[in-house]
Design a protein around this motif. Structure first.
Motif, PDB file in Angstrom:
ATOM      1  N   HIS A  31       9.474 -48.869 -46.641  1.00 57.84           N
ATOM      2  CA  HIS A  31       9.066 -47.532 -47.121  1.00 57.84           C
ATOM      3  C   HIS A  31       9.449 -46.635 -45.355  1.00 57.84           C
ATOM      4  O   HIS A  31       9.106 -46.775 -44.422  1.00 57.84           O
ATOM      5  CB  HIS A  31       8.105 -47.405 -47.236  1.00 57.84           C
ATOM      6  CG  HIS A  31       7.305 -46.067 -46.628  1.00 57.84           C
ATOM      7  ND1 HIS A  31       7.244 -45.028 -47.422  1.00 57.84           N
ATOM      8  CD2 HIS A  31       5.712 -45.730 -46.228  1.00 57.84           C
ATOM      9  CE1 HIS A  31       6.670 -43.842 -47.175  1.00 57.84           C
ATOM     10  NE2 HIS A  31       5.371 -44.229 -46.578  1.00 57.84           N
ATOM     11  N   TRP A  32       9.973 -45.771 -45.964  1.00 58.81           N
ATOM     12  CA  TRP A  32      10.071 -44.623 -44.625  1.00 58.81           C
ATOM     13  C   TRP A  32       8.598 -43.975 -44.752  1.00 58.81           C
ATOM     14  O   TRP A  32       8.633 -42.608 -44.906  1.00 58.81           O
ATOM     15  CB  TRP A  32      11.278 -43.746 -44.878  1.00 58.81           C
ATOM     16  CG  TRP A  32      12.045 -44.285 -45.483  1.00 58.81           C
ATOM     17  CD1 TRP A  32      12.890 -44.241 -47.033  1.00 58.81           C
ATOM     18  CD2 TRP A  32      13.263 -45.188 -44.715  1.00 58.81           C
ATOM     19  NE1 TRP A  32      13.515 -45.135 -46.540  1.00 58.81           N
ATOM     20  CE2 TRP A  32      14.212 -45.903 -46.220  1.00 58.81           C
ATOM     21  CE3 TRP A  32      13.234 -46.017 -43.845  1.00 58.81           C
ATOM     22  CZ2 TRP A  32      14.709 -46.956 -45.806  1.00 58.81           C
ATOM     23  CZ3 TRP A  32      13.658 -47.028 -43.393  1.00 58.81           C
ATOM     24  CH2 TRP A  32      15.114 -47.801 -43.953  1.00 58.81           C
ATOM     25  N   HIS A  33       7.614 -44.280 -44.111  1.00 56.66           N
ATOM     26  CA  HIS A  33       6.562 -43.517 -43.275  1.00 56.66           C
ATOM     27  C   HIS A  33       6.856 -41.861 -43.347  1.00 56.66           C
ATOM     28  O   HIS A  33       6.856 -41.786 -41.505  1.00 56.66           O
ATOM     29  CB  HIS A  33       5.442 -44.205 -42.716  1.00 56.66           C
ATOM     30  CG  HIS A  33       4.580 -43.851 -42.349  1.00 56.66           C
ATOM     31  ND1 HIS A  33       2.946 -44.147 -42.884  1.00 56.66           N
ATOM     32  CD2 HIS A  33       3.329 -42.992 -42.228  1.00 56.66           C
ATOM     33  CE1 HIS A  33       2.102 -43.473 -42.485  1.00 56.66           C
ATOM     34  NE2 HIS A  33       2.828 -42.443 -41.747  1.00 56.66           N
ATOM     35  N   PHE A  54      11.206 -44.937 -36.724  1.00 55.22           N
ATOM     36  CA  PHE A  54      12.230 -43.025 -37.694  1.00 55.22           C
ATOM     37  C   PHE A  54      12.085 -41.504 -36.689  1.00 55.22           C
ATOM     38  O   PHE A  54      11.046 -41.425 -37.069  1.00 55.22           O
ATOM     39  CB  PHE A  54      11.811 -43.412 -38.580  1.00 55.22           C
ATOM     40  CG  PHE A  54      13.410 -42.640 -39.224  1.00 55.22           C
ATOM     41  CD1 PHE A  54      13.580 -41.476 -39.275  1.00 55.22           C
ATOM     42  CD2 PHE A  54      13.153 -43.828 -40.521  1.00 55.22           C
ATOM     43  CE1 PHE A  54      14.391 -41.463 -40.364  1.00 55.22           C
ATOM     44  CE2 PHE A  54      14.813 -43.592 -41.112  1.00 55.22           C
ATOM     45  CZ  PHE A  54      15.241 -42.073 -41.074  1.00 55.22           C
ATOM     46  N   TRP A  68       8.180 -43.579 -38.461  1.00 52.38           N
ATOM     47  CA  TRP A  68       8.583 -45.017 -38.812  1.00 52.38           C
ATOM     48  C   TRP A  68       8.887 -45.189 -40.332  1.00 52.38           C
ATOM     49  O   TRP A  68       8.167 -45.356 -40.999  1.00 52.38           O
ATOM     50  CB  TRP A  68       7.263 -45.855 -37.857  1.00 52.38           C
ATOM     51  CG  TRP A  68       5.563 -45.621 -38.759  1.00 52.38           C
ATOM     52  CD1 TRP A  68       5.130 -44.484 -38.757  1.00 52.38           C
ATOM     53  CD2 TRP A  68       4.757 -47.114 -38.841  1.00 52.38           C
ATOM     54  NE1 TRP A  68       3.971 -45.243 -39.950  1.00 52.38           N
ATOM     55  CE2 TRP A  68       3.525 -45.978 -39.601  1.00 52.38           C
ATOM     56  CE3 TRP A  68       5.221 -48.778 -38.960  1.00 52.38           C
ATOM     57  CZ2 TRP A  68       2.457 -46.918 -39.720  1.00 52.38           C
ATOM     58  CZ3 TRP A  68       3.880 -49.103 -39.124  1.00 52.38           C
ATOM     59  CH2 TRP A  68       2.891 -48.944 -39.638  1.00 52.38           C
ATOM     60  N   TYR A  69       9.178 -47.210 -39.453  1.00 51.27           N
ATOM     61  CA  TYR A  69       8.894 -47.550 -41.235  1.00 51.27           C
ATOM     62  C   TYR A  69       8.756 -48.656 -41.426  1.00 51.27           C
ATOM     63  O   TYR A  69       8.935 -49.678 -40.420  1.00 51.27           O
ATOM     64  CB  TYR A  69      11.103 -47.742 -41.859  1.00 51.27           C
ATOM     65  CG  TYR A  69      11.615 -48.575 -41.283  1.00 51.27           C
ATOM     66  CD1 TYR A  69      12.148 -48.005 -39.736  1.00 51.27           C
ATOM     67  CD2 TYR A  69      11.980 -49.634 -40.417  1.00 51.27           C
ATOM     68  CE1 TYR A  69      12.879 -48.350 -38.331  1.00 51.27           C
ATOM     69  CE2 TYR A  69      13.016 -50.519 -39.992  1.00 51.27           C
ATOM     70  CZ  TYR A  69      13.012 -49.723 -38.662  1.00 51.27           C
ATOM     71  OH  TYR A  69      13.867 -50.926 -37.804  1.00 51.27           O
ATOM     72  N   LEU A 123       8.720 -39.178 -44.202  1.00 48.75           N
ATOM     73  CA  LEU A 123       9.644 -38.725 -44.789  1.00 48.75           C
ATOM     74  C   LEU A 123       9.490 -37.814 -45.930  1.00 48.75           C
ATOM     75  O   LEU A 123       8.660 -38.858 -46.762  1.00 48.75           O
ATOM     76  CB  LEU A 123      11.050 -39.712 -44.568  1.00 48.75           C
ATOM     77  CG  LEU A 123      11.644 -39.762 -43.413  1.00 48.75           C
ATOM     78  CD1 LEU A 123      11.101 -40.571 -42.243  1.00 48.75           C
ATOM     79  CD2 LEU A 123      13.281 -39.906 -42.888  1.00 48.75           C
ATOM     80  N   ASP A 136      11.762 -43.140 -51.226  1.00 43.75           N
ATOM     81  CA  ASP A 136      10.915 -43.945 -50.927  1.00 43.75           C
ATOM     82  C   ASP A 136       9.860 -44.946 -50.505  1.00 43.75           C
ATOM     83  O   ASP A 136       9.591 -44.988 -49.291  1.00 43.75           O
ATOM     84  CB  ASP A 136       9.759 -42.382 -51.413  1.00 43.75           C
ATOM     85  CG  ASP A 136       8.305 -42.808 -50.718  1.00 43.75           C
ATOM     86  OD1 ASP A 136       8.656 -42.362 -49.661  1.00 43.75           O
ATOM     87  OD2 ASP A 136       7.061 -43.869 -51.154  1.00 43.75           O
TER      88      ASP A 136
END
Ligand code: C2O
Ligand code: CU
Ligand code: CU
Length: 479
Positions: A114-116, A173, A152-153, A118, A125
């Motif tokens: 997960h691209w927290h 990220f 972050w991811y 974005l 997602d």
């Protein structure tokens, strides 16, 4: 008192519930200042290499896998990492670029990434709806159109998020839109601009990461007695005599920190979760809950060479800074940072209310709820029109069934602004873009969200990962 009982219970559980090795849990120290020597070099995660030669397009590869790391001399710890012994490389993208990421799952269990922070479509997602089975590759691709920020991811698979993160799966990220350069902010990665992914962990005497045995904490959240910064405990960072930018990321499963400097000097917060604040906010301490990020700038220019300062929390020493002889190139923090478009609550089309509770008085491990319901993968809780402007009012009434009744509530796919905390304006460092907001006990927070034209299913949940897994998660659908 309650805490002591829990620690004792945890101790008992650990003694009976695991392999032959004896696990020693030191518990939360009351006077942390005397412990530790802070001589290990500060770790900076490597930058991930862009595989696409075209300007304006980036392509990255990432493989979660089992690994091992040496946290303590002579002891090997089984871990998880993204092509790394622990954590993963830092992904950097420019606003306006097209990003493709190939995630190859080399674990022998299902995961997601997960691209927290974005703003992407639901399908990209990386929440529970995009499982990657062992051996499979998932390749989301999206266009980055949001401002500079520290995102972050991390994994988000149903039922295993907390443990996978705990064992090491997380990475940074960064989004850059040129603001840092225009404002002449420290931006030299690993030189005057450092990430600090702060995580608490429990290690057994022979270096094993302890998680499952501590089931008594699984719903309240796990609290470790060893603090890692980018995977290193008690790190020492040499800093130049000048402005140093620290990007604080609370990557812990459950612990909320209140950071301050050991000499009580102040620092300036310049960014929150979703980007730069409109102006630096001078602080002496900073509260950061799981999932939240804050960028701060510390001015070391007046320190004597050789002087050391600690980054502290109320319970722990986190990192040691030693000021070097070298004077950094002179930089001055500008009075204004980014222009933030204020979302106006009178323009909102809808107000939704959310109440955080626990249903069964603590008997079940899945009893944490939002509006009376525990997470159900197949139930959409809210339908939101793409592009809508909405107010979400979240309240967190007292709850005696929980050891710690504070909830960092995170919304996927958007940044929002905090309108009020219990009817009052939020503190100045909370007036920028956010994607995670801490609800203290007995508090009501109103936030305003401008939804994008993205589509799909997104999560809304508590970022205490054990609370999320105990059901404190709902889903909204953008259509
Ligand atoms: Cu950082 Cu849904 O998570
Ligand atoms: Cu998220
Ligand atoms: Cu919670």
């Amino acid at each position: 008192m309650k805490k002591l009982v829990l620690i004792a219970m945890l101790g008992a559980l650990v003694m009976t519930g695991c392999d032959r090795e004896s696990v020693e849990i030191r518990g939360e120290p009351t006077l942390p200042l005397e412990k530790g020597d802070f001589t290990k070099p500060f770790a900076v995660p490597p930058l991930l290499k862009d595989e696409d030669p075209h300007p304006g397009r980036v392509e990255y590869s990432l493989s979660p896998r089992e690994s091992s790391a040496t946290f303590f001399e002579g002891k090997t710890t089984k871990t998880l990492g993204y092509d790394a012994p622990y954590l993963g490389p830092t992904i950097t993208v420019k606003t306006g670029s097209r990003v493709k990421i190939n995630v190859r799952n080399r674990l022998d269990e299902t995961t997601t990434v997960h691209w927290h922070g974005l703003h992407v479509n639901g399908d990209d997602d990386g929440g529970p709806h995009q499982p990657i089975v062992p051996g499979a590759t998932w390749s989301p691709s999206f266009y980055v159109r949001q401002p500079a920020s520290t995102a972050w991811y991390h994994p988000h698979a149903e039922g295993s998020t907390a443990e996978q993160v705990y064992r090491g799966l997380a990475g940074l990220f960064y989004i850059d839109d040129g603001t840092a350069k225009n404002l002449n902010l420290p931006r030299d990665y690993g030189k005057d601009d450092f990430p600090l992914v702060v995580q608490d962990r429990i290690f057994s005497r022979n270096g094993r990461l302890v998680y499952k045995e501590s089931t008594v904490f699984s719903r309240n959240g796990i609290f470790g007695d060893t603090i890692l910064v980018n995977g290193v405990d008690e790190p020492l960072l040499k800093v130049g005599r000048g402005l140093v930018r620290l990007r604080l990321v609370n990557g812990s499963n459950a612990r909320i920190y209140r950071f301050f400097l050991s000499d009580k000097s102040s620092f300036s917060q310049i960014a929150s979760d979703g980007g730069f604040l409109d102006a630096p906010v001078v602080l002496k301490s900073l509260e950061l809950s799981p999932g939240e990020r804050a960028e701060i700038v510390v001015d070391f220019s007046e320190y004597e060479p050789g002087k050391s300062v600690f980054l502290l929390d109320e319970q722990f020493r986190i990192a040691k800074f030693v000021v070097s002889k070298k004077r950094a190139r002179r930089k001055i923090l500008p009075a204004k940072l980014a222009a933030i478009e204020r979302l106006n609550e009178y323009d909102a089309q809808k107000t939704r209310k959310f109440v955080l509770e626990s249903a069964g008085g603590g008997e079940s491990s899945r009893d944490l709820t939002i509006n009376g319901k525990s997470f159900d993968h197949s139930r959409i809780d809210d339908v939101v029109r793409a592009g809508a402007l909405e107010i979400w009012e979240i309240s967190n009434p007292s709850n005696y069934a929980l050891h710690l009744n504070e909830h960092p509530m995170h919304i996927h796919g958007v940044s929002f602004q905090i309108l009020s905390r219990d009817g009052r304006l939020p503190p100045r460092n909370e007036r920028g873009w956010k994607d995670t907001v801490l609800l203290h006990e007995d508090e009501t927070v109103r936030i305003i969200i401008k939804f994008a034209d993205d589509k799909g299913t997104f999560m809304f949940h508590c970022h205490i990962l054990e609370h999320e897994e105990a059901g404190m998660m709902s889903q909204y659908q953008l259509k």
